[in-house]
Design a protein around this motif. Structure first.
Motif, PDB file in Angstrom:
ATOM      1  N   VAL A   1       0.738  -1.087  -0.198  1.00 58.47           N
ATOM      2  CA  VAL A   1       0.372   0.267   0.195  1.00 58.47           C
ATOM      3  C   VAL A   1       0.852   1.377  -0.118  1.00 58.47           C
ATOM      4  CG1 VAL A   1      -2.099  -0.992   1.557  1.00 58.47           C
ATOM      5  CG2 VAL A   1      -0.213  -0.094   2.434  1.00 58.47           C
ATOM      6  N   PRO A   2       0.379   2.330  -0.256  1.00 57.93           N
ATOM      7  CA  PRO A   2       0.977   3.569  -0.154  1.00 57.93           C
ATOM      8  C   PRO A   2       1.620   3.961   1.270  1.00 57.93           C
ATOM      9  CG  PRO A   2      -0.658   4.065  -1.581  1.00 57.93           C
ATOM     10  CD  PRO A   2      -1.089   2.569  -0.603  1.00 57.93           C
ATOM     11  N   ASP A   3       3.199   5.063   0.849  1.00 56.72           N
ATOM     12  CA  ASP A   3       3.273   5.414   2.487  1.00 56.72           C
ATOM     13  C   ASP A   3       2.721   5.944   3.475  1.00 56.72           C
ATOM     14  OD1 ASP A   3       6.159   3.419   1.766  1.00 56.72           O
ATOM     15  OD2 ASP A   3       7.041   5.410   1.483  1.00 56.72           O
ATOM     16  N   ASN A   4       1.758   6.253   3.013  1.00 60.44           N
ATOM     17  CA  ASN A   4       0.767   6.971   4.328  1.00 60.44           C
ATOM     18  C   ASN A   4       0.327   5.905   4.711  1.00 60.44           C
ATOM     19  OD1 ASN A   4      -0.571   7.028   1.452  1.00 60.44           O
ATOM     20  ND2 ASN A   4      -1.867   8.684   1.954  1.00 60.44           N
ATOM     21  N   GLU A   5      -0.289   5.334   3.938  1.00 59.96           N
ATOM     22  CA  GLU A   5      -1.817   4.018   4.304  1.00 59.96           C
ATOM     23  C   GLU A   5      -1.122   3.423   5.575  1.00 59.96           C
ATOM     24  OE1 GLU A   5      -4.084   1.930   2.098  1.00 59.96           O
ATOM     25  OE2 GLU A   5      -3.967   3.730   0.732  1.00 59.96           O
ATOM     26  N   LYS A   6       0.597   3.280   5.377  1.00 61.11           N
ATOM     27  CA  LYS A   6       1.688   2.270   6.543  1.00 61.11           C
ATOM     28  C   LYS A   6       1.438   3.225   7.086  1.00 61.11           C
ATOM     29  CE  LYS A   6       4.170   0.200   2.478  1.00 61.11           C
ATOM     30  NZ  LYS A   6       5.623   1.000   1.750  1.00 61.11           N
ATOM     31  N   GLN A   7       2.235   4.915   7.133  1.00 61.66           N
ATOM     32  CA  GLN A   7       2.313   5.312   8.324  1.00 61.66           C
ATOM     33  C   GLN A   7       0.410   5.237   8.849  1.00 61.66           C
ATOM     34  OE1 GLN A   7       4.660   6.848   9.148  1.00 61.66           O
ATOM     35  NE2 GLN A   7       4.451   8.780  10.353  1.00 61.66           N
ATOM     36  N   ALA A   8       0.179   5.039   8.903  1.00 64.00           N
ATOM     37  CA  ALA A   8      -1.777   5.416   8.439  1.00 64.00           C
ATOM     38  C   ALA A   8      -2.173   4.229   9.812  1.00 64.00           C
ATOM     39  CB  ALA A   8      -2.944   6.049   8.195  1.00 64.00           C
ATOM     40  N   LEU A   9      -1.264   3.100   9.713  1.00 70.34           N
ATOM     41  CA  LEU A   9      -1.402   1.779  10.573  1.00 70.34           C
ATOM     42  C   LEU A   9      -0.869   2.287  11.125  1.00 70.34           C
ATOM     43  CD1 LEU A   9      -1.450  -0.772   6.508  1.00 70.34           C
ATOM     44  CD2 LEU A   9      -3.575  -0.460   8.747  1.00 70.34           C
ATOM     45  N   ILE A  10      -0.139   2.190  11.880  1.00 74.82           N
ATOM     46  CA  ILE A  10       1.234   2.084  12.526  1.00 74.82           C
ATOM     47  C   ILE A  10       0.227   3.349  13.470  1.00 74.82           C
ATOM     48  CG2 ILE A  10       3.404   2.577  13.984  1.00 74.82           C
ATOM     49  CD1 ILE A  10       3.620   0.511  12.082  1.00 74.82           C
ATOM     50  N   ARG A  11       0.216   4.343  12.860  1.00 76.87           N
ATOM     51  CA  ARG A  11      -0.332   5.489  13.630  1.00 76.87           C
ATOM     52  C   ARG A  11      -1.951   4.774  14.278  1.00 76.87           C
ATOM     53  NH1 ARG A  11      -0.976   9.457  10.712  1.00 76.87           N
ATOM     54  NH2 ARG A  11      -3.600   8.468   9.635  1.00 76.87           N
TER      55      ARG A  11
END
Length: 233
Positions: free
Chosen positions: A41-51
């Motif tokens: 998935v795009p990087d911003n979605e990865k970041q959102a999953l971690i958040r």
């Protein structure tokens, strides 16, 4: 490596593509970055999953990074000169061996293992520290008690015994386990006098203990302390 800051906790994480997974999973392991696995998935979605999982991740990090039974961390204490002292463990991954220093009221331990140090690695560093301190703390007391008692040793050295603190060889060389530096000064003095008396009396008979009592009247209290620590002299 990306880092997500959640309050005061910096969460290091990495992504591993796993197309066969239907949903993303988060794995938290001791000493490793948080692992996010799943479909690309795009990087911003990865970041959102971690958040989204950040609170849970912080709790898991605290759990898995608890010190093990065989580890020392900042706040642990070491015995030296009859007292236990606060330890500060500082990461020093560039070192091949741990280093220990003492500053008035606390130990500073530079650890190649990071913010903790295993007891096996600490044991080696502690012995090196004790050997160095013996030059300043032990040798002058040997000289002092030789003057006080008139008993003369032919030499002195540090020796890592298996089951005793100290010894006097047949040729009257005094040998001390590095861990003798754990003793309070009065107890260390007793151990020195004890071994000096062996330069005259080789056995633990009445004559030997009479000689010890003559030169160190407080010997019984100190001997009890040595026995409490479990190793004979």
């Amino acid at each position: 490596m990306p880092v997500y800051q959640y309050g005061t906790t910096a969460i290091e994480w990495e992504f591993q593509e796993a197309p066969h997974l239907k949903r993303h999973t988060v794995t938290v392991e001791r000493g490793k970055p948080v692992l996010l696995r799943g479909p690309q998935v795009p990087d911003n979605e990865k970041q959102a999953l971690i958040r989204y999982r950040a609170r849970w991740i912080r709790q898991k990090l605290a759990e898995v990074n608890q010190p093990l039974k065989d580890e020392f961390t900042t706040g642990s204490r070491l015995l030296y000169r009859g007292k236990t002292w606060y330890c500060v463990v500082e990461p020093a991954e560039e070192l091949s061996q741990a280093r220990i220093s003492f500053n008035h009221s606390r130990f500073f331990i530079q650890s190649p293992e990071g913010s903790h140090i295993s007891k096996s690695v600490l044991r080696v560093a502690r012995e090196a520290f004790f050997r160095e301190k013996a030059k300043d703390k032990l040798l002058p007391r040997i000289r002092y008690w030789q003057r006080q008692t008139g008993l003369e040793a032919t030499g002195y050295r540090m020796f890592k015994f298996q089951r005793r603190w100290a010894s006097c060889s047949e040729d009257n060389v005094l040998e001390f386990h590095p861990r003798c530096m754990e003793f309070a000064p009065s107890v260390l003095d007793y151990v020195i006098v004890h071994e000096l008396c062996h330069t005259i009396e080789k056995h633990h008979d009445k004559a030997f203990w009479a000689l010890v009592a003559k030169h160190y009247p407080d010997w019984e209290r100190c001997h009890a302390e040595v026995e409490r620590l479990g190793v004979e002299v």
